[in-house]
Design a protein around this motif. Structure first.
Motif, PDB file in Angstrom:
ATOM      1  N   TYR A  59       0.843  -1.198   0.000  1.00 41.08           N
ATOM      2  CA  TYR A  59       0.000   0.000   0.000  1.00 41.08           C
ATOM      3  C   TYR A  59       0.878   1.247   0.000  1.00 41.08           C
ATOM      4  O   TYR A  59       2.044   1.217   0.382  1.00 41.08           O
ATOM      5  CB  TYR A  59      -0.960   0.011   1.196  1.00 41.08           C
ATOM      6  CG  TYR A  59      -0.289   0.097   2.554  1.00 41.08           C
ATOM      7  CD1 TYR A  59      -0.011   1.333   3.145  1.00 41.08           C
ATOM      8  CD2 TYR A  59       0.034  -1.054   3.255  1.00 41.08           C
ATOM      9  CE1 TYR A  59       0.585   1.411   4.379  1.00 41.08           C
ATOM     10  CE2 TYR A  59       0.637  -0.990   4.505  1.00 41.08           C
ATOM     11  CZ  TYR A  59       0.902   0.247   5.060  1.00 41.08           C
ATOM     12  OH  TYR A  59       1.488   0.326   6.294  1.00 41.08           O
ATOM     13  N   THR A  61       2.166   4.923   1.024  1.00 39.73           N
ATOM     14  CA  THR A  61       2.264   5.906   2.108  1.00 39.73           C
ATOM     15  C   THR A  61       2.613   7.247   1.483  1.00 39.73           C
ATOM     16  O   THR A  61       2.592   7.401   0.263  1.00 39.73           O
ATOM     17  CB  THR A  61       3.338   5.484   3.125  1.00 39.73           C
ATOM     18  OG1 THR A  61       4.626   5.479   2.472  1.00 39.73           O
ATOM     19  CG2 THR A  61       3.056   4.090   3.676  1.00 39.73           C
ATOM     20  N   GLU A 156      -4.529   1.856  -0.021  1.00 35.36           N
ATOM     21  CA  GLU A 156      -4.082   2.637   1.125  1.00 35.36           C
ATOM     22  C   GLU A 156      -4.428   1.900   2.409  1.00 35.36           C
ATOM     23  O   GLU A 156      -5.166   0.907   2.399  1.00 35.36           O
ATOM     24  CB  GLU A 156      -4.733   4.029   1.115  1.00 35.36           C
ATOM     25  CG  GLU A 156      -4.375   4.862  -0.121  1.00 35.36           C
ATOM     26  CD  GLU A 156      -5.078   6.204  -0.129  1.00 35.36           C
ATOM     27  OE1 GLU A 156      -5.960   6.415   0.737  1.00 35.36           O
ATOM     28  OE2 GLU A 156      -4.758   7.034  -0.993  1.00 35.36           O
TER      29      GLU A 156
END
Length: 244
Positions: A59, A61, A156
């Protein structure tokens, strides 16, 4: 010679090998990944403490990507593996409901984690093609019925869980918006959907506001889903226009 072999196995030379062979790489969210774990003995006898399998993804950042373990379970118990011995263990593990779909920029793989006494981890990774659940597939098809085109996705990490946001571009001239974005969460036989409308201002307003977004959350129930993409498209269009 025995001491030398043990030392070499500890750094991965002549060590046991572990290979998780998947029957079908394409699997649906909520389905099962099935296959067989093949373990081949190395140059010395080794104790296999356990072998775990699970799904993993990455995911985004603020400035990098992080690896996230979606699931993990033991599929092979402890046993002693003789030199040159080959053992096979069938497995079946669930595809978690929050597993991201396989779209450009999104990867999901079967991660093998082997615990072998006195040796480095010989585990491997097998990439999977994650297909949507029937409910999510109906919603995506509904957006396409309205003329929207899937333009991208982003994974995310929010509030302790992985979420995937799908972006759709509208058909030319039919909606005064730049795109819509959707996040889907399985719920009570249907889907909870966070719908986000991204509208860029036009004309004189563009001098003061470049763009703004509005969000709405709604439950897409089993009854509407049973009506197929056409029924869902009608409700989706109402939701989109309410946020414009």
């Amino acid at each position: 010679m025995g001491f030398l072999k043990k030392m070499m196995a500890a750094i991965g030379v002549g060590n046991a090998s572990v290979d998780a062979q998947v029957h079908h790489n394409a699997v649906r969210v909520g389905g099962q990944v099935t296959g067989v774990v093949v373990i081949r003995g190395g140059a010395i006898e080794q104790r296999i403490e356990r072998i775990n399998l699970g799904l993993a993804t990455r995911y985004k950042t603020d400035d990098s990507y992080m690896t996230h373990q979606l699931s993990k379970e033991q599929v092979v118990p402890g046993f002693t593996l003789r030199p040159g011995e080959v053992r096979e263990f069938p497995f079946s593990i669930a595809v978690p409901l929050n597993t991201p779909l396989s779209l450009p920029g999104t990867q999901v793989w079967l991660a093998t984690d082997a615990d072998i006494a006195g040796a480095v981890d010989p585990g491997d990774q097998d990439h999977l093609q994650i297909l949507p659940s029937s409910e999510a597939e109906t919603l995506i098809a509904a957006a396409q019925r309205l003329g929207f085109t899937l333009s991208g996705s982003e994974v995310e990490y929010h509030h302790g869980q992985i979420v995937q946001e799908l972006a759709f571009r509208p058909p030319y001239g039919q909606y005064k918006i730049a795109e819509i974005e959707m996040m889907m969460f399985p719920s009570r036989g249907g889907l909870d959907v966070i719908l986000e409308v991204d509208r860029r201002a036009t004309g004189m307003a563009s001098f003061f506001v470049s763009e703004f977004e509005q969000k709405g959350r709604w439950h897409l129930g089993a009854q509407t889903l049973a009506g197929g993409p056409d029924a869902v498209a009608r409700e989706l269009e109402v939701r989109i226009r309410a946020l414009m």
